[in-house]
Design a protein around this motif. Structure first.
Motif, PDB file in Angstrom:
ATOM      1  N   ASN A 247       0.891  -1.167   0.000  1.00  0.00           N
ATOM      2  CA  ASN A 247       0.000   0.000   0.000  1.00  0.00           C
ATOM      3  C   ASN A 247       0.926   1.213   0.000  1.00  0.00           C
ATOM      4  N   SER A 248       1.611   1.369  -1.109  1.00  0.00           N
ATOM      5  CA  SER A 248       2.759   2.263  -1.162  1.00  0.00           C
ATOM      6  C   SER A 248       2.357   3.728  -1.126  1.00  0.00           C
ATOM      7  N   ALA A 249       3.205   4.531  -0.483  1.00  0.00           N
ATOM      8  CA  ALA A 249       2.974   5.968  -0.378  1.00  0.00           C
ATOM      9  C   ALA A 249       3.666   6.696  -1.520  1.00  0.00           C
ATOM     10  N   TYR A 406       2.722  -2.226   5.472  1.00  0.00           N
ATOM     11  CA  TYR A 406       3.491  -2.637   4.295  1.00  0.00           C
ATOM     12  C   TYR A 406       4.780  -1.825   4.190  1.00  0.00           C
ATOM     13  N   GLY A 407       5.723  -2.336   3.400  1.00  0.00           N
ATOM     14  CA  GLY A 407       6.983  -1.620   3.181  1.00  0.00           C
ATOM     15  C   GLY A 407       7.586  -1.969   1.846  1.00  0.00           C
ATOM     16  N   LEU A 408       6.811  -1.787   0.775  1.00  0.00           N
ATOM     17  CA  LEU A 408       7.311  -2.206  -0.532  1.00  0.00           C
ATOM     18  C   LEU A 408       7.988  -1.061  -1.278  1.00  0.00           C
ATOM     19  N   THR A 429      11.409   1.075   3.613  1.00  0.00           N
ATOM     20  CA  THR A 429      10.846   0.640   2.337  1.00  0.00           C
ATOM     21  C   THR A 429      11.882  -0.164   1.577  1.00  0.00           C
ATOM     22  N   GLY A 430      11.420  -1.123   0.797  1.00  0.00           N
ATOM     23  CA  GLY A 430      12.358  -1.912  -0.003  1.00  0.00           C
ATOM     24  C   GLY A 430      12.801  -1.203  -1.263  1.00  0.00           C
ATOM     25  N   LEU A 431      11.942  -0.314  -1.799  1.00  0.00           N
ATOM     26  CA  LEU A 431      12.205   0.368  -3.059  1.00  0.00           C
ATOM     27  C   LEU A 431      11.942   1.853  -2.881  1.00  0.00           C
ATOM     28  N   GLY A 449      10.366  -6.292  -0.691  1.00  0.00           N
ATOM     29  CA  GLY A 449       9.811  -5.391   0.297  1.00  0.00           C
ATOM     30  C   GLY A 449      10.075  -5.831   1.721  1.00  0.00           C
ATOM     31  N   LEU A 450       9.585  -5.015   2.644  1.00  0.00           N
ATOM     32  CA  LEU A 450       9.772  -5.234   4.073  1.00  0.00           C
ATOM     33  C   LEU A 450       8.419  -5.449   4.743  1.00  0.00           C
ATOM     34  N   ALA A 451       8.472  -5.930   5.983  1.00  0.00           N
ATOM     35  CA  ALA A 451       7.278  -6.069   6.818  1.00  0.00           C
ATOM     36  C   ALA A 451       6.218  -6.895   6.090  1.00  0.00           C
ATOM     37  N   ASP A 452       4.970  -6.396   5.994  1.00  0.00           N
ATOM     38  CA  ASP A 452       3.908  -7.166   5.365  1.00  0.00           C
ATOM     39  C   ASP A 452       4.059  -7.269   3.855  1.00  0.00           C
ATOM     40  N   SER A 453       5.058  -6.614   3.293  1.00  0.00           N
ATOM     41  CA  SER A 453       5.326  -6.729   1.862  1.00  0.00           C
ATOM     42  C   SER A 453       6.292  -7.857   1.529  1.00  0.00           C
TER      43      SER A 453
END
Length: 485
Positions: A247-249, A406-408, A429-431, A449-453
């Motif tokens: 759910n990227s920002a 999320y942390g994508l 964030t991964g990206l 990604g990180l966390a739920d990603s």
């Protein structure tokens, strides 16, 4: 000459099914799904074939991967039509998939001759070194949204590094996400038994994860499904690379050039009907630019065309099926009921959902543009929906960006790239993409990604070495060692 032969799609032992065009409901082909027993047979065959493949010269493996890349390009018209019709992709997206899939094969070919270890210092009189060895049989579970890329990005490097592969594509894109690769690699000269394509449901996925001959699982899909895959893999003591949801920002600072940013912003949420894990699900905009941003993004959304991508030039095609449509529409309606304003879209005809912009305050929230706890803001929509929320300070922007589990991916639009880098250091964030949108991928870049990603695993470039090999420590002495007993 056609590459694909529908007769090859009927040899499995599960239920019969149909490849359906979501834009029209037309049946494109009849095929058979896999049954769990097919997994056991495929894994046994793959394990036997893998040993010889791993012993073959690296140059031979690399040549197969290069030919596979060439074949994807040579048969681009045929394969591209399947991506457009079976996955509901617009032509530009299909062309991107084909181009990237070929590049994945070429990049994988280069992996075959990378250095495979290093010499280590030792306190004993011996040679000490590490080598990378193939993991064995790799199980790949790929989704429907970008089916060719999200399969080949694991299949190609795994094969190049000496592994065999059992691929389970999503049944909704069994042809363009699975059978295409079986045909391509067979034509490229891959020895029999090394690649098995088993489209099927969750029971087939569970059998693949549990089979003892499958030593690594590469999964791309939803976070909920990824948790189940990860838990089952842990029970069987095997590695699982989990590339999950997002759910990227997309942060728009007060100095942003909105003329330049609108194309970027729209692509971030509306590319492939928003059915991409990297999609911008939260547009966080400085309060001083908020009203103009919402108006411009809504106008951009209203100007985009939605329709059948095979029969017309359109910006957005259909979502994949009625289940996905129902989820998207429910999240938008629930958000509207909570007080969020639908600035654009929010309607659909059949599976064609209009690009949608959500704005204005939740009844219980204060301040311009705060969408509070609206479902479309908090959850991964996986549809063409762009919720917009305002922030006043950089600290608030960081806090909002970090609210998600999320942390994508993260996008930042500003005229001050140095400030963007400093800001991003505070947002896991991964990206990270500065002055670009969140939907980016290249075969040479480590992706994850990180966390739920996801679990922090990475695909792409040299990260594939870690993903699809094991590290072996070896020591060699000139004579047997002596010990005090």
């Amino acid at each position: 000459m056609a590459l694909l032969d529908p007769k090859d799609w009927l040899s499995l032992h599960g239920d019969p099914t149909e490849a359906v065009e979501p834009a029209t409901g037309e049946v494109l082909a009849t095929l058979t799904l896999a049954a769990p027993t097919d997994v056991a047979d495929a894994a046994a065959t793959a394990a036997a074939a893998q040993r010889d493949w791993a012993r073959r010269p690296y140059s031979e493996r690399a040549a197969v991967l290069r030919r596979a890349g060439d074949l994807l390009q040579q048969h681009a018209a045929e394969i591209g039509e399947w991506i457009v019709r079976e996955a509901g992709s617009v032509r530009g997206k299909a062309e991107f998939e084909l181009r990237t899939a070929a590049e994945e094969c070429y990049e994988a070919a280069a992996l075959a001759h990378r250095p495979l270890g290093q010499v280590l210092p030792s306190g004993a009189p011996r040679l000490s070194y590490t080598t990378r060895v193939p993991a064995g049989v790799v199980g790949v579970i790929a989704p429907f949204n970008v089916p060719l890329i999200l399969a080949v990005r694991s299949v190609a490097p795994a094969l190049a590094l000496g592994n065999a592969v059992v691929l389970k594509p999503d049944p909704r894109t069994a042809v363009c996400g699975g059978h295409v690769l079986a045909a391509v690699f067979a034509e490229a000269g891959l020895p029999a038994g090394l690649l098995h394509v088993l489209p099927g449901g969750a029971d087939v996925g569970r059998a693949l994860v549990a089979d003892p001959r499958v030593r690594v699982i590469s999964f791309t899909g939803s976070t909920a499904a990824g948790r189940s895959v990860g838990a089952l893999a842990a029970q069987h003591l095997k590695r699982a690379h989990l590339e999950l949801g997002g759910n990227s920002a997309f942060l728009v600072l007060e100095d942003a050039d909105l003329d330049a940013a609108m194309s970027t912003a729209a692509w971030a949420s509306f590319f492939h009907q928003g059915q991409v894990c990297m999609t911008a699900g939260r547009h966080l905009v400085h309060a001083s630019r908020y009203e103009e941003y919402v108006a411009r993004l809504a106008a951009k959304a209203d100007a985009l065309t939605v329709g059948d991508p095979f029969r017309a030039q359109v910006h957005l095609g259909p979502v994949i099926d009625r289940g996905q449509l129902g989820k998207i529409d429910a999240l938008v309606r629930e958000s509207a009921a909570a007080g969020v304003r639908i600035a654009a879209g929010g309607t659909h005809r059949e599976l064609f959902y209009r690009p949608t912009v959500l704005a204005d305050a939740d009844p219980d929230a204060t301040g311009p543009g705060s969408v509070g706890a609206s479902p479309a803001y908090c959850e991964e929509v996986f549809g063409p929906v762009a919720p917009v929320r305002a922030f006043r300070t950089l600290d608030e922007a960081v806090a909002l960006a970090n609210e998600s589990s999320y942390g994508l991916a993260l996008g930042v639009v500003t005229r001050d790239a140095a400030r963007a880098l400093e800001l991003a250091d505070r947002i896991p964030t991964g990206l990270l993409h500065i002055n670009d949108q969140t939907v980016n991928d290249e075969p040479v870049a480590a992706f994850g990604g990180l966390a739920d990603s996801g679990t922090g695993s990475r695909f792409g470039g040299e990260a594939n070495l870690d993903a699809f090999t094991e590290t072996r420590w070896t020591t060699v002495r000139a004579t047997p060692a002596a010990y005090p007993f």
